[in-house]
Design a protein around this motif. Structure first.
Motif, PDB file in Angstrom:
ATOM      1  N   SER A 191       0.843  -1.200   0.000  1.00  0.00           N
ATOM      2  CA  SER A 191       0.000   0.000   0.000  1.00  0.00           C
ATOM      3  C   SER A 191       0.872   1.241   0.000  1.00  0.00           C
ATOM      4  CB  SER A 191      -0.889   0.015   1.249  1.00  0.00           C
ATOM      5  OG  SER A 191      -1.742  -1.105   1.254  1.00  0.00           O
ATOM      6  N   ALA A 192       0.470   2.227  -0.798  1.00  0.00           N
ATOM      7  CA  ALA A 192       1.242   3.462  -0.916  1.00  0.00           C
ATOM      8  C   ALA A 192       1.031   4.348   0.305  1.00  0.00           C
ATOM      9  CB  ALA A 192       0.834   4.221  -2.170  1.00  0.00           C
ATOM     10  N   VAL A 193       2.139   4.858   0.836  1.00  0.00           N
ATOM     11  CA  VAL A 193       2.093   5.903   1.857  1.00  0.00           C
ATOM     12  C   VAL A 193       2.846   7.093   1.284  1.00  0.00           C
ATOM     13  CG1 VAL A 193       2.825   6.608   4.166  1.00  0.00           C
ATOM     14  CG2 VAL A 193       1.973   4.286   3.783  1.00  0.00           C
ATOM     15  N   VAL A 194       2.119   8.177   1.007  1.00  0.00           N
ATOM     16  CA  VAL A 194       2.718   9.352   0.380  1.00  0.00           C
ATOM     17  C   VAL A 194       3.274  10.273   1.461  1.00  0.00           C
ATOM     18  CG1 VAL A 194       2.281  11.391  -1.039  1.00  0.00           C
ATOM     19  CG2 VAL A 194       1.199   9.213  -1.616  1.00  0.00           C
ATOM     20  N   VAL A 195       4.551  10.614   1.325  1.00  0.00           N
ATOM     21  CA  VAL A 195       5.194  11.554   2.243  1.00  0.00           C
ATOM     22  C   VAL A 195       5.345  12.874   1.508  1.00  0.00           C
ATOM     23  CG1 VAL A 195       7.188  12.024   3.696  1.00  0.00           C
ATOM     24  CG2 VAL A 195       6.433   9.675   3.346  1.00  0.00           C
ATOM     25  N   LEU A 196       4.744  13.916   2.055  1.00  0.00           N
ATOM     26  CA  LEU A 196       4.716  15.215   1.380  1.00  0.00           C
ATOM     27  C   LEU A 196       5.730  16.168   1.996  1.00  0.00           C
ATOM     28  CD1 LEU A 196       0.852  15.606   1.320  1.00  0.00           C
ATOM     29  CD2 LEU A 196       2.306  14.814  -0.540  1.00  0.00           C
ATOM     30  N   PRO A 197       6.314  17.038   1.168  1.00  0.00           N
ATOM     31  CA  PRO A 197       7.172  18.074   1.742  1.00  0.00           C
ATOM     32  C   PRO A 197       6.344  19.030   2.586  1.00  0.00           C
ATOM     33  CG  PRO A 197       6.923  18.361  -0.642  1.00  0.00           C
ATOM     34  CD  PRO A 197       6.244  17.093  -0.290  1.00  0.00           C
ATOM     35  N   ALA A 198       6.974  19.628   3.559  1.00  0.00           N
ATOM     36  CA  ALA A 198       6.244  20.494   4.487  1.00  0.00           C
ATOM     37  C   ALA A 198       5.669  21.714   3.765  1.00  0.00           C
ATOM     38  CB  ALA A 198       7.175  20.949   5.609  1.00  0.00           C
ATOM     39  N   ALA A 199       4.403  22.009   4.080  1.00  0.00           N
ATOM     40  CA  ALA A 199       3.716  23.228   3.630  1.00  0.00           C
ATOM     41  C   ALA A 199       3.863  23.488   2.141  1.00  0.00           C
ATOM     42  CB  ALA A 199       4.206  24.429   4.434  1.00  0.00           C
ATOM     43  N   ASP A 200       3.682  22.456   1.330  1.00  0.00           N
ATOM     44  CA  ASP A 200       3.698  22.620  -0.130  1.00  0.00           C
ATOM     45  C   ASP A 200       2.326  22.225  -0.660  1.00  0.00           C
ATOM     46  OD1 ASP A 200       4.093  22.704  -2.815  1.00  0.00           O
ATOM     47  OD2 ASP A 200       5.895  21.466  -2.848  1.00  0.00           O
ATOM     48  N   LEU A 201       1.509  23.224  -0.954  1.00  0.00           N
ATOM     49  CA  LEU A 201       0.133  22.972  -1.382  1.00  0.00           C
ATOM     50  C   LEU A 201       0.063  22.181  -2.683  1.00  0.00           C
ATOM     51  CD1 LEU A 201      -1.636  26.347  -0.575  1.00  0.00           C
ATOM     52  CD2 LEU A 201      -2.404  24.092   0.165  1.00  0.00           C
ATOM     53  N   GLU A 202       1.058  22.377  -3.568  1.00  0.00           N
ATOM     54  CA  GLU A 202       0.990  21.762  -4.886  1.00  0.00           C
ATOM     55  C   GLU A 202       0.935  20.242  -4.829  1.00  0.00           C
ATOM     56  OE1 GLU A 202       0.551  23.461  -7.704  1.00  0.00           O
ATOM     57  OE2 GLU A 202       0.447  25.199  -6.387  1.00  0.00           O
ATOM     58  N   VAL A 203       1.463  19.652  -3.761  1.00  0.00           N
ATOM     59  CA  VAL A 203       1.559  18.192  -3.725  1.00  0.00           C
ATOM     60  C   VAL A 203       0.604  17.555  -2.721  1.00  0.00           C
ATOM     61  CG1 VAL A 203       3.944  18.195  -4.518  1.00  0.00           C
ATOM     62  CG2 VAL A 203       3.485  18.266  -2.071  1.00  0.00           C
ATOM     63  N   VAL A 204      -0.306  18.337  -2.177  1.00  0.00           N
ATOM     64  CA  VAL A 204      -1.286  17.762  -1.245  1.00  0.00           C
ATOM     65  C   VAL A 204      -2.235  16.849  -2.006  1.00  0.00           C
ATOM     66  CG1 VAL A 204      -3.273  18.299   0.222  1.00  0.00           C
ATOM     67  CG2 VAL A 204      -1.187  19.647   0.418  1.00  0.00           C
ATOM     68  N   PRO A 205      -2.413  15.604  -1.558  1.00  0.00           N
ATOM     69  CA  PRO A 205      -3.278  14.670  -2.285  1.00  0.00           C
ATOM     70  C   PRO A 205      -4.754  14.854  -1.935  1.00  0.00           C
ATOM     71  CG  PRO A 205      -2.325  13.563  -0.399  1.00  0.00           C
ATOM     72  CD  PRO A 205      -1.769  14.958  -0.400  1.00  0.00           C
ATOM     73  N   ASP A 206      -5.613  14.296  -2.780  1.00  0.00           N
ATOM     74  CA  ASP A 206      -7.034  14.176  -2.431  1.00  0.00           C
ATOM     75  C   ASP A 206      -7.180  13.012  -1.458  1.00  0.00           C
ATOM     76  OD1 ASP A 206      -8.054  16.229  -4.046  1.00  0.00           O
ATOM     77  OD2 ASP A 206      -7.962  14.954  -5.809  1.00  0.00           O
ATOM     78  N   ARG A 207      -8.055  13.155  -0.483  1.00  0.00           N
ATOM     79  CA  ARG A 207      -8.265  12.066   0.466  1.00  0.00           C
ATOM     80  C   ARG A 207      -9.681  12.202   1.032  1.00  0.00           C
ATOM     81  NH1 ARG A 207      -3.604  11.714   4.668  1.00  0.00           N
ATOM     82  NH2 ARG A 207      -2.451  11.209   2.774  1.00  0.00           N
ATOM     83  N   GLN A 208     -10.458  11.159   0.939  1.00  0.00           N
ATOM     84  CA  GLN A 208     -11.829  11.194   1.442  1.00  0.00           C
ATOM     85  C   GLN A 208     -11.848  10.887   2.946  1.00  0.00           C
ATOM     86  OE1 GLN A 208     -14.725  12.004  -0.466  1.00  0.00           O
ATOM     87  NE2 GLN A 208     -13.024  12.722  -1.739  1.00  0.00           N
ATOM     88  N   VAL A 209     -12.727  11.595   3.679  1.00  0.00           N
ATOM     89  CA  VAL A 209     -12.843  11.373   5.118  1.00  0.00           C
ATOM     90  C   VAL A 209     -14.314  11.164   5.473  1.00  0.00           C
ATOM     91  CG1 VAL A 209     -10.797  12.680   5.787  1.00  0.00           C
ATOM     92  CG2 VAL A 209     -12.979  13.870   5.511  1.00  0.00           C
ATOM     93  N   SER A 210     -14.530  10.434   6.552  1.00  0.00           N
ATOM     94  CA  SER A 210     -15.903  10.205   7.006  1.00  0.00           C
ATOM     95  C   SER A 210     -16.280  11.157   8.141  1.00  0.00           C
ATOM     96  CB  SER A 210     -16.060   8.754   7.461  1.00  0.00           C
ATOM     97  OG  SER A 210     -15.088   8.442   8.441  1.00  0.00           O
ATOM     98  N   ASP A 211     -15.281  11.577   8.948  1.00  0.00           N
ATOM     99  CA  ASP A 211     -15.539  12.472  10.077  1.00  0.00           C
ATOM    100  C   ASP A 211     -15.446  13.927   9.613  1.00  0.00           C
ATOM    101  OD1 ASP A 211     -15.869  13.732  12.465  1.00  0.00           O
ATOM    102  OD2 ASP A 211     -13.985  13.028  13.368  1.00  0.00           O
ATOM    103  N   ILE A 212     -16.498  14.409   8.959  1.00  0.00           N
ATOM    104  CA  ILE A 212     -16.487  15.753   8.387  1.00  0.00           C
ATOM    105  C   ILE A 212     -16.425  16.814   9.488  1.00  0.00           C
ATOM    106  CG2 ILE A 212     -17.885  17.425   7.103  1.00  0.00           C
ATOM    107  CD1 ILE A 212     -18.731  15.070   5.307  1.00  0.00           C
ATOM    108  N   ASP A 213     -17.152  16.605  10.575  1.00  0.00           N
ATOM    109  CA  ASP A 213     -17.116  17.577  11.681  1.00  0.00           C
ATOM    110  C   ASP A 213     -15.707  17.704  12.255  1.00  0.00           C
ATOM    111  OD1 ASP A 213     -19.784  18.100  11.385  1.00  0.00           O
ATOM    112  OD2 ASP A 213     -20.425  16.674  12.941  1.00  0.00           O
TER     113      ASP A 213
END
Length: 759
Positions: A191-213
C-alpha cells in the motif's frame, strides 16, 4: 505568443478531468489562432488507433466515434512521422481519408502537430480552415509549441484518471503502468504511503474522510492559529509601517473570514474532502484566477493567497504530525525521497520505494540497494499525490510502477517475490565460501558501508572487508559537524566490527547529490563544482579533524585504509597527503601510537584516468568510483531521469577506460579495486575480474549473487568474454552479448527472478 501559451496551460492545468482539459485546448487554440477548426486525436494504446477526443468546428457527434490507424489518414501520417504536416489542400493529399460524420469536407487547409511525451506519441493536434492557404511559419511554430507544452498536461490528466480507477467511459482501470528508472532490484506489493514536503500545497493529495465535523474542527483551529499569527505580526511591525501598509494584514484577515476563503474551504470539506485537500483546491483556484488577470496589481495578489494557504497548511500538517500510519507492506512514495523518510518507517514494514525525482544512482537508490528494498526512481508521470492508500506494485528490475493491480498481475508478481525469497535462501550457503573461480582464481569481495545496519548485512553475506566506508553518511544524518570525539567513536565501531579485515574509509565526500543541511552548497552545476576533496582542502580544519579521528580510531587495530575522493591531479594529492601526515604527527604527539595507514586515491574523474601511473606512484592503492566515472565520461547527470537511459557503465568508453586504469596501476605495481554500483552487477563483475581488478566492493545485498556467479565460471571464460566485448562499439549489443553468454551457461534466470517481467 508566450502570454497566450501561459494562459492556456494554466487553464488546462486546472481542469478537473481529461475531457474538460481537451475541451479547453480545442476552444482556446482555435480562438488564439483564428481558425475555424481545432481538434485533438489521442492514440488509444489498446486499439492502437488515433481517436477523435475533442473538437471545436467539426461535428461533435463524431467525438469518440471517428478513429484511424497510424497507417490511415493525415492524422495517422503526422503521428507516424512524428513531425508537423502543413497542407494547402488536404483533400488532394494521397493519405487524406474522408469521414462523412465529421463534416470536415468544408475545410481545405490542414495543419497537424504530433503530441509527444517522453518519446511516446500520445496524439495529434490539428487546426483546419475553409480557404485554401498554407499556414505561415508563425502559426506552425505556435501549434508545435502548444502541442509540446500540452503533452505533459495530457499525460498527467490521463494518469490521474487511471489512478482514480476511471477510464474515458468511466470504466475501472487496472494495471496502469508508470515508467520510471530501476533504482534497486526486486519486486514489492503493498500500500502506498505518500510523504509530502512540508507546507507545499501543490503536492497535497485528495483524500476522502468520514468524520467531516472533525475535519472542520481541524481547519477552524488552523484558522484561529493563523489569525493570531497575523495579529501578532501586525502589532510587532506597527511602529515600522505606515497605516496603509498595515492594511495588508487586514486583507489577510478578511481572506480568512467565513465569508471568504475560509468559508469556501469548509464547503469543500463538507463534500467529504479532507482539510488539506480542500485548502489546496480553493487556494489553487484563487491563485490561477489572479494570475490570469491582466491588471498587474491584481495578478500580484496571487502571492498573498499562496502565503495564506501555506500558513494554514503548516498548522494543519503540524496537527496531524503524529497521524501518519504505516501499514504492513508499506510502499513509500514521495516527490523526492530522503534517507530521513526511510528512517521514519517502523522496522519490518517497508517493502518498496517510489520517487518522482532522482535516478538509479542517486543517494537514496544506493541506500535502497544496501537495504535490499525494491525501488523505482524518476517516475515523473506518476501523479504521486493521488496514490495515498492505494495498492501498488513496484518492479525494481524494469523501473515500472503499477497502480490498481488486477488479481492476475498481483499473482504474477507475488510468484516473482517468492522466487526472490527462495533465491536468497539458496545463496546463504555461500557465506563462508571464498569467491573462487572454477580454475582457482581468488577475488576478494568487499562491502560498501555507511549506515550502522550495513555492518550486520556485510557480515551476514560474507564480506571480506570494507572497500568503501562512506564517512559522509553520519555527517548527513547529523544537525552539525560531528566532533572529533564523536567521529572517533563512529570510526572505531566500523574498524572493530571488521577487524582484522581491512576497512577503507573515504574522507568526507559532500557536494553533488550529497548535501549537509548545516553546510549548504548552492551551485548551478553541483557535480562539476565544489565537492569532495575540493571542499575539504579548502577547509583543512574539517579534513584534519576527520583524519585525526580515523587515525585514533585505528589504534591497536591497524586495519584502516584512507581513501581520497575526487582527485583530479597531483597537486591535490600532494596537498591532501601533506595534511594527512600533519594529522598523523599531531596524533602521535598526543601519545597515540599508530602507524601511517595505507593511502589511496579514487579514480572517478576522467583526468585521473589519464594520470593513473603518476597517481599510483604516489599512493599505496587505487580505487575506481564507477558511478561518478561513468557520469563524467558520458556527460550524464546520474540524478536526472530524463537522461537516465544514457547512463550505462557497460558503454564501450567506460570499459576501455577501466581496462586502462587496471593496466596502468599494475604497471607500477599498485593494486586497484572498484567500488561503484557496477561491481555489484554480477555480469559486469565477470568483466571486471577479467580486466584484473584486485578486489570488488559493493552493497552487501548484491554480494552473494556476485559470488555465486563468479564461482560458476572460470577466469579463462571471463577473459574470453571480455576480449569479445571490448571489440563491440554499441552498449546495447554489449548487454545482449552478456545476457546471451549467461544464458548459454544456464545462469541468467538464477541472477534475475524478474526476467519474466522483461517481456
Amino acid at each position: 505568443m508566450l502570454h497566450t501559451l501561459r494562459k492556456i496551460i494554466q487553464e488546462v492545468n486546472s481542469a478537473r478531468d481529461l475531457d474538460t482539459a481537451l475541451t479547453i485546448i480545442v476552444e482556446r487554440v482555435r480562438a488564439a489562432m483564428g481558425t475555424q477548426v481545432c481538434s485533438v486525436y489521442l492514440l488509444d494504446p489498446q486499439s492502437n488507433r488515433f481517436v477523435l477526443m475533442a473538437t471545436e468546428g467539426l461535428n461533435k457527434d463524431a467525438i469518440g466515434q471517428v478513429s484511424m490507424a497510424p497507417s490511415e489518414g493525415l492524422v495517422g501520417l503526422v503521428g507516424t512521422r512524428e513531425e508537423p504536416l502543413n497542407l494547402e489542400d488536404a483533400a488532394s493529399h494521397p493519405r487524406y481519408r474522408y469521414f462523412a460524420e465529421t463534416g470536415e469536407e468544408r475545410y481545405a487547409s490542414f495543419l497537424g502537430a504530433p503530441i509527444i511525451h517522453h518519446r511516446r506519441v500520445m496524439g495529434v493536434l490539428v487546426v483546419q480552415q475553409k480557404e485554401r492557404r498554407q499556414f505561415d511559419e508563425g502559426e506552425e511554430a505556435f501549434l508545435v509549441t502548444m502541442s509540446a507544452q500540452l503533452a505533459g498536461v495530457i499525460a498527467h490528466a490521463e494518469a490521474t484518471g487511471s489512478i482514480r480507477g476511471l477510464g474515458k467511459q468511466g470504466k475501472a482501470i487496472e494495471d496502469t503502468r508508470f515508467v520510471g528508472v530501476p533504482g534497486s532490484p526486486g519486486v514489492a506489493l503493498g500500500s502506498a504511503v505518500v510523504v509530502l514536503p512540508a507546507a507545499d500545497l501543490e503536492v497535497v493529495p485528495d483524500r476522502q474522510v468520514s468524520d467531516i465535523d472533525g475535519e472542520i474542527a481541524y481547519f477552524y483551529n488552523a484558522l484561529e492559529a493563523v489569525r493570531a499569527d497575523i495579529h501578532a505580526l501586525s502589532a510587532r511591525l506597527a511602529s515600522q509601517l505606515r497605516q496603509q501598509e498595515r492594511a495588508l494584514f487586514d486583507v489577510y484577515l478578511m481572506m480568512l473570514d467565513d465569508a471568504s476563503l475560509g468559508g469556501e474551504v469548509i464547503k469543500v470539506i463538507e463534500t467529504g474532502q479532507w482539510a488539506q485537500g480542500a485548502l489546496r483546491q480553493v487556494v489553487n483556484g484563487h491563485v490561477q484566477r489572479f494570475e490570469q488577470m491582466d491588471d498587474a496589481y491584481l495578478s500580484e495578489r496571487a502571492s498573498d493567497v499562496r502565503d495564506i494557504g501555506r500558513r494554514l497548511l503548516a498548522y494543519l500538517q503540524q496537527a496531524r504530525q503524529q497521524k501518519l500510519v504505516y501499514p504492513d507492506n508499506t510502499i513509500l512514495v514521495s516527490e523526492e525521497l530522503s534517507p530521513a523518510m526511510l528512517g521514519e518507517v517502523p522496522p519490518g514494514k517497508l517493502v518498496g520505494l517510489v520517487s518522482v525525482r532522482g535516478s538509479s544512482n542517486s543517494h537514496v537508490s544506493i541506500l535502497a540497494r544496501a537495504m535490499g528494498i525494491p525501488t523505482v526512481m524518476g517516475a515523473a508521470d506518476l501523479p504521486y499525490s493521488m496514490v495515498d492508500g492505494i495498492e501498488l506494485i513496484v518492479d525494481g528490475y524494469r523501473g515500472d510502477v503499477f497502480t490498481n493491480p488486477s488479481p492476475g498481475l498481483r499473482r504474477q508478481f507475488a510468484e516473482i517475490a517468492e522466487e526472490e525469497r527462495q533465491l536468497n535462501l539458496g545463496l546463504e550457503s555461500l557465506r563462508c565460501l571464498p569467491c573462487e573461480t572454477l580454475d582457482g582464481h581468488r577475488l576478494p569481495l568487499w562491502a560498501n558501508t555507511g549506515l550502522f545496519a550495513d555492518i550486520a548485512r556485510a557480515h551476514e553475506r560474507g564480506a571480506e572487508g570494507v572497500g568503501l566506508y562512506r564517512s559522509e553518511v553520519p555527517f548527513m544524518t547529523n544537525e552539525r559537524f560531528p566532533s572529533e570525539k564523536e567521529q572517533v567513536a563512529l570510526y572505531r565501531q566500523q574498524l572493530a566490527a571488521f577487524h582484522p579485515l581491512p576497512v577503507t574509509m573515504r574522507t568526507l565526500d559532500i557536494g553533488g547529490d550529497k548535501a549537509l543541511s548545516y553546510f549548504p552548497i548552492k551551485e548551478d552545476n553541483s557535480f562539476l563544482g565544489w565537492r569532495g576533496i575540493r571542499i575539504t582542502l579548502d577547509h583543512p580544519e574539517i579534513f584534519l579533524v576527520q583524519a585525526r579521528a580515523m587515525l585514533k580510531a585505528s589504534e591497536g587495530l591497524d586495519n584502516l585504509r584512507i581513501l581520497l575522493p575526487m582527485i583530479s591531479g597531483l597537486p591535490e594529492l600532494e596537498e591532501a597527503q601533506r595534511l594527512l601526515h600533519r594529522a598523523w604527527s599531531e596524533v602521535r604527539e598526543e601519545g597515540v601510537d599508530v602507524p601511517m595507514p595505507p593511502v589511496g586515491v579514487m579514480i572517478e574523474i576522467p583526468a585521473a584516468v589519464f594520470q593513473t601511473r603518476e597517481l599510483a606512484r604516489q599512493v599505496d592503492f587505487l580505487s575506481v568510483g564507477s558511478n561518478d566515472l561513468t557520469q563524467y565520461l558520458l556527460a550524464v547527470d546520474r540524478n536526472n531521469p530524463r537522461v537516465a537511459n544514457l547512463y550505462d557503465y557497460l558503454h564501450p568508453s567506460i570499459l576501455h577506460a577501466l581496462k586502462r586504469v587496471v593496466d596502468d596501476a599494475h604497471s607500477v605495481g599498485k593494486p586497484v579495486s572498484i567500488c561503484g554500483e557496477m561491481a555489484g552487477d554480477p555480469s559486469a563483475a565477470m568483466l571486471l575480474m577479467a580486466m584484473g581488478f584486485d578486489s570488488l566492493s559493493m552493497n552487501a545485498t548484491n554480494l552473494p549473487k556476485v559470488k555465486w556467479l563468479l564461482r560458476q565460471v572460470s577466469l579463462q571464460q571471463a577473459r574470453e568474454l571480455l576480449d569479445q566485448v571490448l571489440l563491440i562499439d554499441h552498449a546495447p549489443l554489449i548487454h545482449s552479448t552478456l545476457s546471451l553468454a549467461l544464458r548459454h551457461l544456464g545462469l541468467a534466470r538464477m541472477l534475475n527472478p524478474g526476467a519474466s517481467t522483461q517481456n
